[in-house]
Motif scaffolding. Structure first.
Motif, PDB file in Angstrom:
ATOM      1  N   GLN A  49      -4.546 -18.436 -10.126  1.00  0.00           N
ATOM      2  CA  GLN A  49      -5.346 -19.330 -10.965  1.00  0.00           C
ATOM      3  C   GLN A  49      -5.493 -18.801 -12.391  1.00  0.00           C
ATOM      4  O   GLN A  49      -6.581 -18.764 -12.951  1.00  0.00           O
ATOM      5  N   GLY A  50      -4.368 -18.362 -12.961  1.00  0.00           N
ATOM      6  CA  GLY A  50      -4.353 -17.897 -14.343  1.00  0.00           C
ATOM      7  C   GLY A  50      -4.546 -16.407 -14.521  1.00  0.00           C
ATOM      8  O   GLY A  50      -4.383 -15.899 -15.632  1.00  0.00           O
ATOM      9  N   TYR A  51      -4.886 -15.685 -13.474  1.00  0.00           N
ATOM     10  CA  TYR A  51      -5.071 -14.242 -13.557  1.00  0.00           C
ATOM     11  C   TYR A  51      -3.827 -13.524 -13.033  1.00  0.00           C
ATOM     12  O   TYR A  51      -3.387 -13.799 -11.909  1.00  0.00           O
ATOM     13  N   PRO A  52      -3.270 -12.598 -13.825  1.00  0.00           N
ATOM     14  CA  PRO A  52      -2.179 -11.790 -13.278  1.00  0.00           C
ATOM     15  C   PRO A  52      -2.745 -10.811 -12.246  1.00  0.00           C
ATOM     16  O   PRO A  52      -3.807 -10.214 -12.462  1.00  0.00           O
ATOM     17  N   VAL A  53      -2.058 -10.680 -11.112  1.00  0.00           N
ATOM     18  CA  VAL A  53      -2.513  -9.771 -10.058  1.00  0.00           C
ATOM     19  C   VAL A  53      -1.349  -8.925  -9.554  1.00  0.00           C
ATOM     20  O   VAL A  53      -0.195  -9.358  -9.563  1.00  0.00           O
ATOM     21  N   CYS A  54      -1.686  -7.727  -9.135  1.00  0.00           N
ATOM     22  CA  CYS A  54      -0.732  -6.878  -8.433  1.00  0.00           C
ATOM     23  C   CYS A  54      -1.510  -6.148  -7.354  1.00  0.00           C
ATOM     24  O   CYS A  54      -2.682  -5.844  -7.516  1.00  0.00           O
ATOM     25  N   PHE A  55      -0.841  -5.920  -6.223  1.00  0.00           N
ATOM     26  CA  PHE A  55      -1.518  -5.203  -5.156  1.00  0.00           C
ATOM     27  C   PHE A  55      -0.530  -4.568  -4.196  1.00  0.00           C
ATOM     28  O   PHE A  55       0.657  -4.898  -4.179  1.00  0.00           O
ATOM     29  N   ASP A  56      -1.043  -3.647  -3.436  1.00  0.00           N
ATOM     30  CA  ASP A  56      -0.287  -2.957  -2.409  1.00  0.00           C
ATOM     31  C   ASP A  56      -1.020  -3.166  -1.096  1.00  0.00           C
ATOM     32  O   ASP A  56      -2.246  -3.370  -1.093  1.00  0.00           O
ATOM     33  N   ALA A  57      -0.303  -3.153   0.006  1.00  0.00           N
ATOM     34  CA  ALA A  57      -0.902  -3.353   1.324  1.00  0.00           C
ATOM     35  C   ALA A  57      -0.587  -2.143   2.196  1.00  0.00           C
ATOM     36  O   ALA A  57       0.567  -1.727   2.289  1.00  0.00           O
ATOM     37  N   LYS A  58      -1.618  -1.582   2.815  1.00  0.00           N
ATOM     38  CA  LYS A  58      -1.472  -0.388   3.651  1.00  0.00           C
ATOM     39  C   LYS A  58      -2.212  -0.588   4.959  1.00  0.00           C
ATOM     40  O   LYS A  58      -3.245  -1.241   5.009  1.00  0.00           O
ATOM     41  N   GLU A  59      -1.696   0.040   6.011  1.00  0.00           N
ATOM     42  CA  GLU A  59      -2.371   0.054   7.303  1.00  0.00           C
ATOM     43  C   GLU A  59      -2.900   1.453   7.561  1.00  0.00           C
ATOM     44  O   GLU A  59      -2.292   2.436   7.172  1.00  0.00           O
ATOM     45  N   CYS A  60      -4.036   1.518   8.230  1.00  0.00           N
ATOM     46  CA  CYS A  60      -4.665   2.791   8.571  1.00  0.00           C
ATOM     47  C   CYS A  60      -5.151   2.707  10.013  1.00  0.00           C
ATOM     48  O   CYS A  60      -5.781   1.727  10.397  1.00  0.00           O
ATOM     49  N   ARG A  61      -4.875   3.750  10.804  1.00  0.00           N
ATOM     50  CA  ARG A  61      -5.250   3.734  12.223  1.00  0.00           C
ATOM     51  C   ARG A  61      -6.480   4.571  12.531  1.00  0.00           C
ATOM     52  O   ARG A  61      -6.854   4.708  13.693  1.00  0.00           O
ATOM     53  N   THR A  62      -7.091   5.151  11.482  1.00  0.00           N
ATOM     54  CA  THR A  62      -8.290   5.965  11.671  1.00  0.00           C
ATOM     55  C   THR A  62      -9.332   5.555  10.642  1.00  0.00           C
ATOM     56  O   THR A  62      -9.090   4.676   9.814  1.00  0.00           O
ATOM     57  N   ASP A  63     -10.475   6.234  10.657  1.00  0.00           N
ATOM     58  CA  ASP A  63     -11.519   5.959   9.668  1.00  0.00           C
ATOM     59  C   ASP A  63     -11.337   6.758   8.383  1.00  0.00           C
ATOM     60  O   ASP A  63     -12.166   6.673   7.481  1.00  0.00           O
ATOM     61  N   ASN A  64     -10.281   7.552   8.292  1.00  0.00           N
ATOM     62  CA  ASN A  64      -9.977   8.314   7.088  1.00  0.00           C
ATOM     63  C   ASN A  64      -8.645   7.834   6.517  1.00  0.00           C
ATOM     64  O   ASN A  64      -7.617   7.917   7.185  1.00  0.00           O
ATOM     65  N   PHE A  65      -8.690   7.331   5.286  1.00  0.00           N
ATOM     66  CA  PHE A  65      -7.465   6.859   4.641  1.00  0.00           C
ATOM     67  C   PHE A  65      -6.898   7.981   3.777  1.00  0.00           C
ATOM     68  O   PHE A  65      -7.522   8.388   2.796  1.00  0.00           O
ATOM     69  N   PRO A  66      -5.713   8.511   4.124  1.00  0.00           N
ATOM     70  CA  PRO A  66      -5.121   9.607   3.354  1.00  0.00           C
ATOM     71  C   PRO A  66      -4.614   9.134   1.988  1.00  0.00           C
ATOM     72  O   PRO A  66      -3.864   8.163   1.897  1.00  0.00           O
ATOM     73  N   LEU A  67      -5.021   9.839   0.949  1.00  0.00           N
ATOM     74  CA  LEU A  67      -4.626   9.455  -0.401  1.00  0.00           C
ATOM     75  C   LEU A  67      -3.139   9.678  -0.660  1.00  0.00           C
ATOM     76  O   LEU A  67      -2.590   9.106  -1.596  1.00  0.00           O
ATOM     77  N   HIS A  68      -2.464  10.480   0.167  1.00  0.00           N
ATOM     78  CA  HIS A  68      -1.026  10.667  -0.036  1.00  0.00           C
ATOM     79  C   HIS A  68      -0.254   9.378   0.243  1.00  0.00           C
ATOM     80  O   HIS A  68       0.926   9.276  -0.104  1.00  0.00           O
ATOM     81  N   ASN A  69      -0.916   8.369   0.819  1.00  0.00           N
ATOM     82  CA  ASN A  69      -0.294   7.051   1.007  1.00  0.00           C
ATOM     83  C   ASN A  69      -0.235   6.245  -0.292  1.00  0.00           C
ATOM     84  O   ASN A  69       0.393   5.193  -0.335  1.00  0.00           O
ATOM     85  N   ILE A  70      -0.929   6.735  -1.306  1.00  0.00           N
ATOM     86  CA  ILE A  70      -0.906   6.102  -2.623  1.00  0.00           C
ATOM     87  C   ILE A  70      -0.173   7.065  -3.550  1.00  0.00           C
ATOM     88  O   ILE A  70      -0.542   8.232  -3.643  1.00  0.00           O
ATOM     89  N   HIS A  71       0.861   6.584  -4.222  1.00  0.00           N
ATOM     90  CA  HIS A  71       1.674   7.450  -5.064  1.00  0.00           C
ATOM     91  C   HIS A  71       1.218   7.384  -6.522  1.00  0.00           C
ATOM     92  O   HIS A  71       0.733   6.348  -6.981  1.00  0.00           O
ATOM     93  N   GLY A  72       1.390   8.485  -7.219  1.00  0.00           N
ATOM     94  CA  GLY A  72       0.963   8.582  -8.610  1.00  0.00           C
ATOM     95  C   GLY A  72       1.524   7.495  -9.501  1.00  0.00           C
ATOM     96  O   GLY A  72       0.820   6.954 -10.352  1.00  0.00           O
ATOM     97  N   HIS A  73       2.797   7.162  -9.314  1.00  0.00           N
ATOM     98  CA  HIS A  73       3.396   6.114 -10.152  1.00  0.00           C
ATOM     99  C   HIS A  73       2.778   4.749  -9.854  1.00  0.00           C
ATOM    100  O   HIS A  73       2.701   3.902 -10.735  1.00  0.00           O
ATOM    101  N   GLN A  74       2.299   4.536  -8.617  1.00  0.00           N
ATOM    102  CA  GLN A  74       1.620   3.279  -8.299  1.00  0.00           C
ATOM    103  C   GLN A  74       0.267   3.221  -8.988  1.00  0.00           C
ATOM    104  O   GLN A  74      -0.122   2.185  -9.529  1.00  0.00           O
ATOM    105  N   VAL A  75      -0.451   4.332  -8.959  1.00  0.00           N
ATOM    106  CA  VAL A  75      -1.756   4.403  -9.629  1.00  0.00           C
ATOM    107  C   VAL A  75      -1.582   4.139 -11.123  1.00  0.00           C
ATOM    108  O   VAL A  75      -2.329   3.356 -11.713  1.00  0.00           O
ATOM    109  N   ALA A  76      -0.578   4.772 -11.730  1.00  0.00           N
ATOM    110  CA  ALA A  76      -0.331   4.580 -13.162  1.00  0.00           C
ATOM    111  C   ALA A  76       0.006   3.116 -13.463  1.00  0.00           C
ATOM    112  O   ALA A  76      -0.504   2.541 -14.431  1.00  0.00           O
TER     113      ALA A  76
END
Length: 177
Positions: free
Chosen positions: A70-97
């Motif tokens: 609806q007029g807003y540019p969006v980008c996103f990533d989708a991840k699955e997690c099987r525990t209550d702790n989400f490991p940050l190594h699943n997110i890469h530095g270039h994605q964050v940047a």
């Protein structure tokens, strides 16, 4: 219509569910989101079938999905997690940047996290993700806990769309004002 955690969809991956949701949103003219193919480098190609038989994933890519809502540019990533702790190594530095630059240009960046063992889907706004990311980069925990998440960003399951991320975007925009 089935919800994203219904018995009939348990074998589906989060990516399949997001792709179906994107199609639903496109048909309703609410959003146009494209899956970004993962870049690969072919190593071996079968000459007869012309199929790639051996390849490796290129390390740098952006995010899983990009488009407009609806007029807003969006980008996103989708991840699955099987525990209550989400490991940050699943997110890469270039994605964050990439997500950071995307937001600086007026876009909306986020992650969808399926806590599969709980059948719960979370909309992780970039502004929340970057807090966890920086904490990990500065020597803190290399994961974030389910208990740390803002309850209002858990997505509803009783909707006609499998992954109702437009609900998260709506809330995200309200919190930006």
């Amino acid at each position: 219509m089935a919800t994203w955690n219904s018995r009939g969809l348990r074998g589906s991956t989060l990516e399949d569910m997001v792709n179906r949701s994107n199609e639903h949103y496109r048909e309703k003219k609410l959003a146009l989101i494209q899956k970004i193919p993962t870049p690969i480098t072919p190593i071996r190609i079968d000459k007869e079938s012309r199929h790639i038989t051996l390849a490796y994933f290129d390390q740098k890519s952006t995010v899983d999905y990009i488009g407009a809502v609806q007029g807003y540019p969006v980008c996103f990533d989708a991840k699955e997690c099987r525990t209550d702790n989400f490991p940050l190594h699943n997110i890469h530095g270039h994605q964050v940047a990439f997500m950071e630059h995307f937001e600086q240009q007026g876009g909306i960046a986020f992650m969808l996290i399926l806590f599969s063992h709980r059948d719960e889907l979370y909309y992780l706004a970039f502004r929340e993700m970057i807090i966890y990311w920086k904490r990990g980069q500065e020597g803190g925990r290399k994961h974030f806990k389910y208990e740390e998440l803002d309850p209002k960003y858990f997505l509803p399951t009783n909707t006609p769309v499998l992954v109702p991320y437009l609900e998260g975007i709506k809330l995200d925009l309200q919190c930006r004002d």
